[in-house]
Design an enzyme around this catalytic site. Sequence first.
Site, PDB file in Angstrom:
ATOM      1  CD  GLU A 150      70.620  16.532 149.789  1.00  0.00           C
ATOM      2  OE1 GLU A 150      71.344  17.536 149.866  1.00  0.00           O
ATOM      3  OE2 GLU A 150      69.380  16.595 149.735  1.00  0.00           O
ATOM      4  CG  ASN A 191      67.381  10.432 152.177  1.00  0.00           C
ATOM      5  OD1 ASN A 191      66.526   9.691 151.691  1.00  0.00           O
ATOM      6  ND2 ASN A 191      67.158  11.717 152.428  1.00  0.00           N
ATOM      7  CG  HIS A 227      62.864  16.635 146.553  1.00  0.00           C
ATOM      8  ND1 HIS A 227      61.749  17.009 147.282  1.00  0.00           N
ATOM      9  CD2 HIS A 227      63.819  16.338 147.459  1.00  0.00           C
ATOM     10  CE1 HIS A 227      62.044  16.948 148.584  1.00  0.00           C
ATOM     11  NE2 HIS A 227      63.277  16.524 148.711  1.00  0.00           N
ATOM     12  CD  GLU A 255      64.286  14.504 151.643  1.00  0.00           C
ATOM     13  OE1 GLU A 255      64.318  15.571 151.000  1.00  0.00           O
ATOM     14  OE2 GLU A 255      65.220  14.119 152.370  1.00  0.00           O
ATOM     15  CG  ASP A 257      58.508  17.788 146.728  1.00  0.00           C
ATOM     16  OD1 ASP A 257      59.375  17.374 145.919  1.00  0.00           O
ATOM     17  OD2 ASP A 257      58.765  18.624 147.610  1.00  0.00           O
TER      18      ASP A 257
END
Length: 337
Positions: A150, A191, A227, A255, A257
């Site tokens: 990030e 990432n 996400h 990650e 979702d």
Amino acid sequence: MKSFTFAALAVLLSAHTATAQLNIFAKLAGKKYFGSAVDNPALSDLPYKKILSDVKEFGSLTASNTLKWETVEAQRGVFNFTGGDEILALGRRNGQLVRGHTCVWHSQLAPWVEAGNFSAKELNKIIESHCGTIVRHYRGKIYAWDVVNEAFEDDGTFRQSVFYKTLGDSFFETSLRVARKADPSTKLYLNDYNIEGVNAKSDAYYNLIKDLKRKRVPIDGIGAQGHLIVGRVPNTIQENFQRFADLGVDIAITELDIRMELPVTPEKLEQQKKDYETVIKACKAVKRCIGITIWDYTDKYSWVPSWFEGEGAALPWDENLKKKPAYYGIVSGWIAR
Ligand SMILES: *[C@@H]1O[C@H](CO)[C@@H](O)[C@H](O)[C@H]1NC(C)=O
Ligand SMILES: *[C@@H]1O[C@H](CO)[C@@H](O)[C@H](O)[C@H]1NC(C)=O
């Protein structure tokens, strides 16, 4: 080979998708794994652990919290690998890969790193010690590391973290080089979230990786966290992943979702199923998209409700460990031709 694969698929499909298993389908689609994140406290939930440990569902594990700086090096020079070691041992016992998350990140950072007002020279040493020690601890055992997490804002500018403010963009190179030295066989990733489609932030990563490659800094992959929000999946995922592949790096969704506004309705679950299918298909279509990790597999342990007010139900298993339509959306994505 191809005809064998499709024959095998046909057998699996006729055996019924009700018993479908996500890692098997990912592998049949040519991928390395379909995986899940897990937070250590959930491992005392035995029904949960049983599904997590099924290598037919999950071929990879990621510790969602216990390898972060605040846990691993809460005090300068004092390392705690209890949580990470537990996940690694479980993965190895189950025959699963393990991804390492994460080395350099502004959040869940041990407070002493910012409070110290360190000089550039000192902060460089701190990064080298931190990344060097944790990556070396798992040398030869961790498939890939999210070395830097990030580091950009959504508008594509560098995040004003303590690392950037003190070191400028040199901390990418420092972190990647020390990680490579600590474990020459692990894959080194950058990432971030909101880089699934083509946008200012993914452009920034594209340019950074191009630059790192030009300077011969070791970089193996880009992790798109994934996400996402039901009904709002970007339509440029495949195009975006392909341009990174063309730069010569792997892509992983790290990650995934897809959250919705609560309450859950059958319509939202159907849309979520389509959205999972869309994302899986995009990864499937790009050869160098090597695997997908969901950010835990059940709504019981999702980070979403505590982070996004009024949202949740983001994962393919519900709170009672029952498969949702999203599960079958993932299967459809893998078997789509
Ligand atoms: C080490 O970390 C674990 C969590 O991963 C925590 O439960 C434990 O208390 C820590 N140990 C020490 C000595 O801080
Ligand atoms: C941080 O360090 C710089 C230079 O070493 C010094 O000038 C500054 O006053 C320090 N700031 C704090 C809050 O200690």
